[in-house]
Scaffold this motif. Structure first.
Motif, PDB file in Angstrom:
ATOM      1  N   VAL A  52      -0.453  -6.465  12.894  1.00 35.60           N
ATOM      2  CA  VAL A  52      -1.581  -5.864  12.181  1.00 35.60           C
ATOM      3  C   VAL A  52      -1.091  -5.266  10.870  1.00 35.60           C
ATOM      4  O   VAL A  52      -0.043  -4.611  10.825  1.00 35.60           O
ATOM      5  N   LEU A  53      -1.844  -5.493   9.792  1.00 33.54           N
ATOM      6  CA  LEU A  53      -1.546  -4.874   8.499  1.00 33.54           C
ATOM      7  C   LEU A  53      -2.691  -3.931   8.144  1.00 33.54           C
ATOM      8  O   LEU A  53      -3.816  -4.365   7.888  1.00 33.54           O
ATOM      9  N   LEU A  54      -2.399  -2.633   8.150  1.00 37.01           N
ATOM     10  CA  LEU A  54      -3.389  -1.617   7.814  1.00 37.01           C
ATOM     11  C   LEU A  54      -3.310  -1.315   6.320  1.00 37.01           C
ATOM     12  O   LEU A  54      -2.232  -1.004   5.801  1.00 37.01           O
ATOM     13  N   THR A  55      -4.418  -1.425   5.634  1.00 36.09           N
ATOM     14  CA  THR A  55      -4.453  -1.109   4.207  1.00 36.09           C
ATOM     15  C   THR A  55      -5.452   0.016   3.973  1.00 36.09           C
ATOM     16  O   THR A  55      -6.401   0.198   4.741  1.00 36.09           O
TER      17      THR A  55
ATOM     18  N   CYS B 244       9.011   3.733   5.517  1.00 35.83           N
ATOM     19  CA  CYS B 244       9.996   2.971   4.741  1.00 35.83           C
ATOM     20  C   CYS B 244      10.274   3.598   3.375  1.00 35.83           C
ATOM     21  O   CYS B 244      11.397   3.524   2.869  1.00 35.83           O
ATOM     22  N   GLY B 245       9.269   4.213   2.776  1.00 36.45           N
ATOM     23  CA  GLY B 245       9.447   4.770   1.443  1.00 36.45           C
ATOM     24  C   GLY B 245      10.176   6.093   1.431  1.00 36.45           C
ATOM     25  O   GLY B 245      10.579   6.574   0.361  1.00 36.45           O
TER      26      GLY B 245
ATOM     27  N   GLY C 205       7.854  -2.301  23.049  1.00 36.22           N
ATOM     28  CA  GLY C 205       6.718  -1.504  22.575  1.00 36.22           C
ATOM     29  C   GLY C 205       6.247  -1.908  21.201  1.00 36.22           C
ATOM     30  O   GLY C 205       6.141  -3.096  20.885  1.00 36.22           O
ATOM     31  N   THR C 206       5.975  -0.898  20.376  1.00 40.23           N
ATOM     32  CA  THR C 206       5.378  -1.118  19.047  1.00 40.23           C
ATOM     33  C   THR C 206       6.197  -0.392  17.993  1.00 40.23           C
ATOM     34  O   THR C 206       6.638   0.736  18.212  1.00 40.23           O
ATOM     35  N   ILE C 207       6.401  -1.039  16.843  1.00 40.78           N
ATOM     36  CA  ILE C 207       7.026  -0.375  15.709  1.00 40.78           C
ATOM     37  C   ILE C 207       6.022  -0.315  14.566  1.00 40.78           C
ATOM     38  O   ILE C 207       5.317  -1.292  14.288  1.00 40.78           O
ATOM     39  N   PHE C 208       5.909   0.859  13.959  1.00 39.33           N
ATOM     40  CA  PHE C 208       4.972   1.068  12.859  1.00 39.33           C
ATOM     41  C   PHE C 208       5.775   1.222  11.576  1.00 39.33           C
ATOM     42  O   PHE C 208       6.560   2.161  11.423  1.00 39.33           O
ATOM     43  N   LEU C 209       5.605   0.289  10.651  1.00 43.60           N
ATOM     44  CA  LEU C 209       6.310   0.291   9.377  1.00 43.60           C
ATOM     45  C   LEU C 209       5.362   0.769   8.284  1.00 43.60           C
ATOM     46  O   LEU C 209       4.570  -0.005   7.738  1.00 43.60           O
ATOM     47  N   ASP C 210       5.428   2.047   7.978  1.00 44.56           N
ATOM     48  CA  ASP C 210       4.554   2.625   6.962  1.00 44.56           C
ATOM     49  C   ASP C 210       5.139   2.381   5.575  1.00 44.56           C
ATOM     50  O   ASP C 210       6.364   2.376   5.402  1.00 44.56           O
ATOM     51  N   GLU C 211       4.265   2.205   4.592  1.00 44.46           N
ATOM     52  CA  GLU C 211       4.663   1.919   3.208  1.00 44.46           C
ATOM     53  C   GLU C 211       5.624   0.731   3.160  1.00 44.46           C
ATOM     54  O   GLU C 211       6.691   0.773   2.543  1.00 44.46           O
ATOM     55  N   ILE C 212       5.204  -0.360   3.794  1.00 48.62           N
ATOM     56  CA  ILE C 212       6.036  -1.549   3.901  1.00 48.62           C
ATOM     57  C   ILE C 212       6.345  -2.172   2.533  1.00 48.62           C
ATOM     58  O   ILE C 212       7.373  -2.833   2.342  1.00 48.62           O
TER      59      ILE C 212
ATOM     60  N   ILE D 144       3.175  -3.217  13.551  1.00 45.69           N
ATOM     61  CA  ILE D 144       2.014  -2.747  12.788  1.00 45.69           C
ATOM     62  C   ILE D 144       2.569  -2.224  11.462  1.00 45.69           C
ATOM     63  O   ILE D 144       3.419  -1.326  11.454  1.00 45.69           O
ATOM     64  N   ALA D 145       2.135  -2.805  10.377  1.00 44.07           N
ATOM     65  CA  ALA D 145       2.589  -2.383   9.048  1.00 44.07           C
ATOM     66  C   ALA D 145       1.429  -1.737   8.312  1.00 44.07           C
ATOM     67  O   ALA D 145       0.254  -1.975   8.629  1.00 44.07           O
ATOM     68  N   ALA D 146       1.770  -0.916   7.319  1.00 39.20           N
ATOM     69  CA  ALA D 146       0.728  -0.228   6.552  1.00 39.20           C
ATOM     70  C   ALA D 146       1.158  -0.086   5.104  1.00 39.20           C
ATOM     71  O   ALA D 146       2.348   0.022   4.797  1.00 39.20           O
ATOM     72  N   THR D 147       0.184  -0.086   4.222  1.00 40.58           N
ATOM     73  CA  THR D 147       0.461   0.080   2.800  1.00 40.58           C
ATOM     74  C   THR D 147      -0.761   0.606   2.085  1.00 40.58           C
ATOM     75  O   THR D 147      -1.900   0.358   2.513  1.00 40.58           O
TER      76      THR D 147
END
Length: 466
Positions: free
Chosen positions: A167-170, A200-201, A237-244, A280-283
């Motif tokens: 999933v990519l959360l924007t 990440c940032g 499980g799940t890894i959440f990569l914020d500010e990918i 799950i990534a987010a940007t």
């Protein structure tokens, strides 16, 4: 077919109300409340009851309502009152009644209340469905929304949560991307496995690879022992990569390999390590634009963009602001040992007009600050940042809601003006209805209807200015 019941001691009024209601509904009338309802009557959807019947036998409002609900547990109670009984009707609404009407009741006004009951029932039915079918109890308050875009958003989250799809959360900063990521994980079949979040940032570029993929002892200066990376810790499980969008090209290559091959190598290591991780990534950036500039790999973007979901900014869902404020006040009452009961009507009106560039996070911070500074049990203008509100609770820069359709933006502006006008007027008149009605050039009954529409209560203004 909906079932409605009218209870009034005045037979003529009862007949008139029955005539005004939609004849497609099942309508019954009574001149008094029975001590117990017949089994078939317990399915009544809407109960219209006059003040005299409500307060029969000198019961308190709370006890009277409890008796009605004991007989009609599914009913929305609408209280009917004469002008001089308005205070009792308002108190009944505060105690849990759905709404109130004043005699003589007009067909249009009655129809609006019936429509409100229908819409409320529909929302409650959906919430009950979600409670039984998907969302866990801890998430219900979070997913409860009155905004269509957010309801559509949560519908998508429901669809994807139970899968292993990336999933990519924007969305803009402060819209709650990490909370959504946790929500997805907690409603997946991986909920009993780790949820690992990494911003990440916020990690120095030289350490990102080590943080994500781990390192072997001696891999670089300072690597005195083996370290497991976030991907290994999140196994199963799940890894959440914020500010990918901030990761370097070298990290992007390794990340692409992990997604494609489901194996990784620690920094300084040679062995392939299998990993089973849902990403799950987010940007808050435009990823397509980053790809066009060459700062982000297009093939990695496509791997992450399997199920893109945009979180609407707060300015696009102003109807959720009162509910969010209520939740934050409750939260900070517990954290700060306060007993704040609500927010000034004037301030709430101002906050509804504000554009919230920092979104939900900014609103949370503003309410936390106000809860710390407030000396009363209600949040007033002087507890809010001076660059947000002036001394009277006005928004210093009220922006036009160009993000909304013209019709919706126009109605929002009219509602805001009308509410602000009434608030200022009632403050000036110390809640005296007759004086306020004369200044506004309307009847007291018209003024009362306007106040009811905007949730304004005379008692609040009397208390505030006493």
């Amino acid at each position: 077919m909906r079932k409605m019941l009218v209870i009034t001691r005045d037979g003529n009024r009862s007949a008139k109300i029955g005539g005004l209601l939609d004849q497609r509904e099942e309508i019954q009338t009574r001149t008094a409340l029975c001590s117990s309802a017949h089994e078939e009557d317990r399915e009544v959807d809407t109960l219209f009851v006059d003040v005299e019947s409500l307060l029969a036998k000198n019961k308190s409002i709370n006890k009277a309502l409890e008796e009605f609900w004991a007989n009609y547990p599914s009913a929305a109670i609408v209280v009917m009152a004469d002008d001089e009984q308005t205070k009792v009707a308002v108190d009944a609404v505060k105690a849990g009644a759905f709404d109130y009407l004043t005699h003589p009741i007009e067909k249009e006004e009655l129809g609006l209340v019936v429509d409100k009951v229908r819409k409320s029932d529909a929302l409650q039915s959906e919430l009950d469905y979600l409670r039984g079918q998907f969302w866990d109890e801890d998430s219900l308050e979070f997913v409860d929304t009155r905004n269509k875009a957010m309801r559509d958003f949560f519908a998508k989250i429901r669809q994807v949560a139970g899968t292993r799809t990336t999933v990519l959360l924007t969305g803009e900063t402060g819209t709650g991307k990490s909370l959504i990521a946790k929500l997805i994980h907690s409603h997946s079949n991986r909920k009993d496995k780790p949820f690992i979040s990494i911003h990440c940032g916020a990690i120095p570029e030289t350490l990102v690879e080590s943080e994500l993929f781990g390192h072997e002892k001696g891999a670089f200066t300072g690597a005195v022992r083996r370290k497991l990376g976030k991907f290994e810790l999140a196994h199963g499980g799940t890894i959440f990569l914020d500010e990918i969008g901030t990761v370097s090209p070298s990290v992007q290559v390794k990340l692409l390999n992990v997604i494609q091959e489901r194996v990784l190598q620690r920094v300084g290591g040679e062995n392939d390590i299998p990993v089973d991780v849902r990403i799950i990534a987010a940007t808050n950036e435009d990823m397509k634009e980053l790809c066009e500039k060459g700062t982000f790999r297009t093939d990695l973007f496509y791997r992450l963009n399997v199920f893109p979901v945009r979180i609407p900014p707060l300015r696009e869902r102003p109807e959720d602001i009162p509910r969010l404020i209520e939740g934050f006040i409750k939260q900070f009452n517990g954290l700060l040992n306060r007993e704040i009961t609500g927010i000034s009507e004037h301030v709430l009106d101002a906050l509804l007009q504000y554009d919230w560039p920092g979104n939900v996070r900014e609103l949370e911070n503003v309410i936390e600050r106000a809860c710390i500074l407030e000396t009363d049990d209600v949040l007033h203008p002087n507890s809010f940042p001076p660059d947000l509100l002036d001394a009277h609770g006005e928004v210093l820069t009220a922006l036009v809601k160009t993000s909304l359709p013209l019709k919706q933006a126009r109605q929002l502006t009219i509602d805001n003006f009308e509410r602000q006008y009434l608030t200022n007027l009632l403050e000036q008149c110390n809640g005296v209805m007759k004086m306020a009605a004369e200044k506004a050039g309307v009847t007291t009954r018209q003024l009362n209807k306007l106040m009811n529409r905007h949730g304004l209560r005379r008692k609040n203004f009397q208390k505030r200015n006493s």
